[in-house]
Write a protein that holds these residues in place. Structure first.
Motif, short mmCIF file in Angstrom:
data_model
loop_
_atom_site.label_atom_id
_atom_site.label_comp_id
_atom_site.label_asym_id
_atom_site.label_seq_id
_atom_site.Cartn_x
_atom_site.Cartn_y
_atom_site.Cartn_z
N GLU A 194 0.87 -1.30 0.13
CA GLU A 194 -0.19 0.01 0.05
C GLU A 194 0.78 1.22 -0.09
O GLU A 194 0.59 2.34 -0.58
N TYR A 195 1.99 1.32 0.77
CA TYR A 195 2.87 2.38 0.93
C TYR A 195 3.72 2.61 -0.51
O TYR A 195 3.59 3.63 -1.11
N VAL A 196 4.22 1.44 -0.97
CA VAL A 196 5.30 1.50 -2.08
C VAL A 196 4.37 1.85 -3.47
O VAL A 196 4.96 2.71 -4.03
N TYR A 197 3.18 1.39 -3.45
CA TYR A 197 2.43 1.81 -4.70
C TYR A 197 1.40 2.89 -4.61
O TYR A 197 0.70 3.39 -5.32
N GLY A 198 1.55 3.61 -3.43
CA GLY A 198 0.67 4.52 -3.14
C GLY A 198 1.13 6.05 -3.29
O GLY A 198 2.17 6.07 -3.84
N ASP A 199 0.58 7.07 -2.95
CA ASP A 199 0.92 8.35 -3.45
C ASP A 199 2.31 8.96 -2.45
O ASP A 199 2.86 9.89 -2.65
N ASN A 200 2.02 8.11 -1.33
CA ASN A 200 3.02 8.72 -0.22
C ASN A 200 4.53 8.12 -0.20
O ASN A 200 5.48 8.50 0.47
N PHE A 201 4.75 7.16 -1.16
CA PHE A 201 6.18 6.55 -1.12
C PHE A 201 6.98 7.59 -1.54
O PHE A 201 7.03 8.49 -2.59
N GLU A 202 8.12 7.65 -0.74
CA GLU A 202 9.42 8.46 -0.73
C GLU A 202 10.55 7.83 -1.13
O GLU A 202 10.80 6.64 -0.42
N ILE A 203 11.04 7.78 -2.27
CA ILE A 203 12.39 7.36 -2.67
C ILE A 203 13.54 8.02 -2.36
O ILE A 203 13.52 9.02 -2.31
N SER A 204 14.77 7.12 -1.85
CA SER A 204 15.92 7.64 -1.89
C SER A 204 16.52 8.25 -2.79
O SER A 204 16.21 8.14 -3.87
N ILE A 205 17.10 9.63 -2.62
CA ILE A 205 17.87 10.30 -3.67
C ILE A 205 18.74 9.56 -4.51
O ILE A 205 18.89 9.79 -5.65
N ASP A 206 19.30 8.33 -3.85
CA ASP A 206 20.17 7.54 -5.11
C ASP A 206 19.50 6.50 -5.47
O ASP A 206 20.12 5.59 -5.89
N GLY A 207 18.08 6.27 -5.22
CA GLY A 207 17.48 5.20 -5.83
C GLY A 207 17.33 3.78 -4.98
O GLY A 207 16.62 2.85 -5.28
N ILE A 208 18.15 3.86 -4.01
CA ILE A 208 18.53 2.43 -3.15
C ILE A 208 17.54 2.54 -1.86
O ILE A 208 17.72 3.42 -1.13
N THR A 209 16.41 1.67 -1.74
CA THR A 209 15.72 1.64 -0.53
C THR A 209 16.35 0.52 0.23
O THR A 209 16.74 -0.64 -0.39
N LEU A 210 16.51 0.66 1.45
CA LEU A 210 16.83 -0.52 2.32
C LEU A 210 15.64 -1.10 3.12
O LEU A 210 14.72 -0.65 3.74
N ILE A 211 15.53 -2.41 3.22
CA ILE A 211 14.51 -3.24 3.89
C ILE A 211 15.40 -3.84 5.33
O ILE A 211 16.56 -4.54 4.77
#
Length: 309
Positions: free
Chosen positions: A157-174
């Motif tokens: 819901e978060y990743v495909y929603g309007d509030n998803f915020e991507i890192s400036i370098d494109g790398i998301t950490l889980i």
């Protein structure tokens, strides 16, 4: 004349240090590296160069300040200038992946972390975690992008929603979620490679935990300053074997000044999750603890300046 050069992109964070330098009568020059021109045929001035570049510079409109700083540091180091927090320190400042890899190599436990690029990849990576997990930006600062999830569905819901915020370098950490017995983390401050003090930080109101007094402006999740609700408290006589490991880690990586944060789980296991080479200090906590981080830095820089021949 040789000077102390302050490399940075945030005048508010640098002001307390300049105040301490002036109180000691130390010569300094402010290098605001948001943009500029670097002539590689020129020789750098003599002095001590203190790198305070921040991973969160892009949130203040200074998107390429770290990249420009990396070029300046390479130039300074090629001419054997004294750099406090070297180019390798900057590498770790702007990449948590680099941080964790080096911490682990030094026998320092970090939460299990997976780096992902792409929304589908973020979802797939999260499926390998049991229980709750968090996401965060690889290049962040101030806890940017930190979100807690208890299920894959809520992550979708978060990743495909309007509030998803991507890192400036494109790398998301889980990352593995570490449950602490109390809502606190610990931040250890080092100056000149030596441990100065540890501060307990209350995390009950959010993840953005910049200790600088100015961070409270327009930021409900940075509850600092001189109010009675300050979330920062210096720990009296803090001792732990982790300090020696941190010291070796900092020395190996050319990091002279830093704050390192860890969380302790319900079994007493320490997990280190952040190294901040652009560390700030909370004025109220320091007043109560009768210590000054910026004052100590100013004296350290002054001593390093004396050593320059």
């Amino acid at each position: 004349m040789k000077k102390i050069y302050i490399i940075h992109e945030n005048k508010e964070w640098t002001a307390p240090l300049i105040k301490e330098l002036e109180a000691l009568g130390l010569p300094y020059e402010d290098w605001f590296l948001n943009e500029g021109v670097l002539d590689l045929s020129q020789t750098p001035p003599e002095g001590v160069f203190y790198n305070r570049m921040s991973a969160s510079s892009h949130t203040r409109g200074h998107r390429f300040a770290p990249e420009y700083t990396a070029s300046v540091l390479a130039w300074l180091e090629a001419h054997n200038r004294k750099v406090i927090n070297t180019s390798n320190a900057l590498k770790l400042e702007i990449s948590k992946v680099a941080q964790y890899a080096s911490l682990n190599a030094h026998g320092i436990k970090t939460p299990r972390t997976v780096a992902a690029i792409g929304k589908e990849q973020i979802i797939e990576a999260a499926k390998s975690f049991k229980g709750s997990f968090i996401t965060k930006h690889n290049r962040a600062g101030k806890g940017l992008g930190v979100q807690l999830f208890h299920s894959i569905e809520s992550l979708k819901e978060y990743v495909y929603g309007d509030n998803f915020e991507i890192s400036i370098d494109g790398i998301t950490l889980i990352q593995q979620y570490i449950k602490a017995p109390t809502p606190h983390i610990t931040r250890c401050e080092f100056i000149g490679g030596k441990f100065v003090y540890a501060v307990q930080v209350n995390t009950s109101e959010g993840f953005q935990l910049c200790p600088a007094d100015v961070c409270q402006i327009g930021d409900a999740f940075c509850p600092v300053g001189e109010s009675e609700t300050s979330k920062f408290k210096i720990i009296d006589g803090f001792e732990d074997p982790i300090i020696e490991k941190y010291s070796k880690f900092l020395n190996t990586n050319g990091i002279n000044i830093a704050g390192i944060e860890f969380i302790t789980d319900e079994d007493g296991t320490i997990y280190t999750y952040d190294v901040n080479t652009n560390t700030n200090y909370n004025k109220d906590a320091e007043a109560k603890g009768k210590i000054s981080g910026m004052g100590t830095i100013a004296k350290y820089l002054g001593n390093e300046l004396i050593l320059i021949k």
